[in-house]
Design an enzyme around this catalytic site. Structure first.
Site, PDB file in Angstrom:
ATOM      1  CG  ASP A 113      -1.930   1.100   1.232  1.00  0.00           C
ATOM      2  OD1 ASP A 113      -1.971   1.879   0.264  1.00  0.00           O
ATOM      3  OD2 ASP A 113      -2.706   1.185   2.204  1.00  0.00           O
ATOM      4  CB  THR A 144      -3.783  -1.399  -2.285  1.00  0.00           C
ATOM      5  OG1 THR A 144      -2.877  -1.142  -1.178  1.00  0.00           O
ATOM      6  CG2 THR A 144      -3.911  -2.890  -2.489  1.00  0.00           C
ATOM      7  CD  GLN A 147      -9.173  10.458  -7.858  1.00  0.00           C
ATOM      8  OE1 GLN A 147      -9.955  10.351  -6.916  1.00  0.00           O
ATOM      9  NE2 GLN A 147      -9.485  11.118  -8.952  1.00  0.00           N
ATOM     10  CB  SER A 183     -10.888   5.374  -2.252  1.00  0.00           C
ATOM     11  OG  SER A 183      -9.726   6.062  -1.883  1.00  0.00           O
ATOM     12  CB  ILE A 214     -20.413   6.079   5.033  1.00  0.00           C
ATOM     13  CG1 ILE A 214     -21.031   4.758   4.557  1.00  0.00           C
ATOM     14  CG2 ILE A 214     -20.812   6.400   6.457  1.00  0.00           C
ATOM     15  CD1 ILE A 214     -20.532   3.535   5.283  1.00  0.00           C
ATOM     16  CB  ALA A 216     -18.406   9.651   8.777  1.00  0.00           C
ATOM     17  CB  THR A 221     -11.028   2.749   6.070  1.00  0.00           C
ATOM     18  OG1 THR A 221     -10.618   4.098   5.842  1.00  0.00           O
ATOM     19  CG2 THR A 221     -12.124   2.749   7.101  1.00  0.00           C
ATOM     20  N   GLY A 222      -7.973   2.374   4.999  1.00  0.00           N
ATOM     21  CA  GLY A 222      -7.070   2.015   3.900  1.00  0.00           C
ATOM     22  C   GLY A 222      -6.239   0.792   4.277  1.00  0.00           C
ATOM     23  CG  ASP A 223      -3.594   1.309   7.378  1.00  0.00           C
ATOM     24  OD1 ASP A 223      -2.933   1.582   6.357  1.00  0.00           O
ATOM     25  OD2 ASP A 223      -3.648   2.046   8.370  1.00  0.00           O
TER      26      ASP A 223
END
Ligand code: ATP
Ligand code: PLP
Ligand code: MG
Ligand code: NA
Ligand code: MG
Length: 297
Positions: A113, A144, A147, A183, A214, A216, A221-223
Site C-alpha cells: 500500500d 493498492t 487516486q 478509492s 458514508i 463521515a 480503513t485504507g490499512d
C-alpha cells in the site's frame, strides 16, 4: 495456491485505536493467516487526534529484527505487507528485506500500500515518491494506491474511469500483476478500480465497484482494505473482482456499524478521530455479505 499463509506485516502500531497493524493483523488472523507484525512506529494513538506521543523504528532496528529471525532460520514467509512508511532509509531497508525473503521463498507475494497522501495532499517527505516509483513498485506483486497515489506513481492526472484504468496498465508495466485503486472519486461518485494482468504483455482484466459513500471521515480503513485484499486475493488468486467484492462488503458493514455506534453515543461523525469498530465486526470480516457487485469493463 493455498487458502492460508504466513504474513510479515510491517506497519504502524497504536496503543489505542485501529490503524496500521492494529487494523490489519486481527482481520488477517480471522481469515486464517499466521501474521507476524513488525511495528514501524509505536504511537499512543493515530495522528488524526490533537496530539500523539511515541517511538519510531529506524532502518537499523528493522535490520536487527530480521537478523534475529535469520539466525534462527525463521525467514520463510508467503506474504509481506507494508503500509505507511515515513522515511527513505526505512523504505530502503524494506527493499532489502523483500529481497532477502524472496531469496528464501521465490514465490513470496509482496502486497504494497504505497501510502503517500490523499485528496491532493502529500503526507510523507517528497523524496519518498521517487523511491516508491523507481524501486518499490517494481518489487510489488499487488499494489493498492488511492487516486492521489496512483497519480503520483504514474504522472497521470486521473479524472475519469478511463484514466484510472490507464494508470493501472502503466503500473502493471512497472511490476505488479494486481493493482487496486482502493478509492477514487469521479463526478462525486466513490469507486474502486481493480486490474489483474494475468500474464505479462496481456491486456489486464479490469473492473469497478461503486461504493456507497458514508458521510463521515474514517482512519485505518485504507490499512484494513489492503489487508482484506491480501487475505481474499490469496484465497481467490484468479478472481481479483471477487476478492475486492468481499473486501468492500466488509468495509461497508463495518463503517455502517461504526457510524451507528458514534451517532447513538451522540458523537460528531465528521470528527477526524473516529475509531473503526473492528472487533465488533468480526462476523462481517469472516463472512461478508456481498451487496456491492463488481462490474467488468
Ligand atoms: P490509502 O491507505 O492508500 O491512503 P485509501 O485512501 O483508498 O488508501 P480509504 O480512503 O480509507 O483509503 O478507503 C479505503 C476503503 O475504505 C474504500 O475502498 C472504501 O471501501 C472504504 N471507505 C473509506 N471511507 C469511506 C466512506 N466515507 N464511505 C464509504 N466507504 C469508505
Ligand atoms: N498509521 C498511523 C500511525 C496513522 O496515524 C494513520 C492515520 O492517521 C494511518 C496509519 C493511516 O490510516 P489509513 O490510511 O488506513 O486511514
Ligand atoms: Mg482515502
Ligand atoms: Na489504498
Ligand atoms: Mg490511507
Amino acid at each position: 495456491p493455498s487458502d492460508t499463509g504466513r504474513v510479515l506485516s510491517i506497519q504502524s502500531h497504536t496503543v489505542q485505536g485501529y490503524v496500521g497493524n492494529k487494523s490489519a493483523v486481527f482481520p488477517l488472523q480471522l481469515l486464517g493467516y499466521d501474521v507476524d507484525p513488525i511495528n514501524s512506529v509505536q504511537f499512543s494513538n493515530h495522528t488524526g487526534y490533537p496530539t500523539f506521543k511515541g517511538q519510531v523504528l529506524n532502518g537499523q532496528q528493522l535490520c536487527d529484527l530480521i537478523e534475529g529471525l535469520e539466525a534462527n532460520d525463521l525467514l520463510f514467509y508467503t506474504h509481506v505487507l507494508t503500509g505507511y512508511i515515513g522515511s527513505v532509509s526505512f523504505l530502503d531497508t524494506i527493499l532489502e528485506v523483500i529481497n532477502k525473503l524472496r531469496a528464501v521463498n521465490p514465490n513470496l507475494t509482496y502486497v504494497c500500500d504505497p501510502v503517500m497522501g490523499d485528496e491532493g495532499k502529500l503526507y510523507v517527505p517528497e523524496e519518498l515518491v521517487h523511491v516508491y516509483r523507481e524501486k518499490v513498485v517494481p518489487l510489488a506483486s499487488m499494489l493498492t494506491p488511492n487516486q492521489f497515489e496512483a497519480e503520483k506513481l504514474t504522472g497521470l492526472r486521473i479524472n475519469s474511469e478511463e484514466d484510472g484504468r490507464e494508470a493501472c496498465a502503466i503500473l502493471h508495466a512497472a511490476g505488479p500483476s494486481k493493482v487496486v485503486i482502493t478509492s477514487i472519486t469521479i463526478g462525486g461518485i466513490l469507486l474502486l478500480i481493480g486490474s489483474h494482468q494475468k500474464e505479462k504483455g496481456l491486456k489486464p482484466e479490469q473492473f469497478k465497484i461503486l461504493i456507497h459513500k458514508i458521510p463521515a471521515y474514517f482512519t485505518g480503513t485504507g490499512d484494513l482494505m489492503t489487508a482484506l485484499l491480501l487475505g481474499w486475493s490469496n484465497k481467490y488468486p484468479d478472481n481479483l473482482d471477487k476478492a475486492a467484492e468481499l473486501a468492500v462488503s466488509t468495509l461497508q458493514a463495518l463503517l455502517r456499524r461504526t457510524l451507528d455506534d458514534y451517532k447513538r453515543a451522540g458523537y460528531d461523525p465528521t470528527s477526524s478521530s473516529l475509531e473503526i469498530r473492528l472487533i465488533q465486526s468480526q462476523e462481517e470480516i469472516r463472512n461478508p455479505n456481498v451487496e456491492l457487485k463488481a462490474e467488468r469493463y
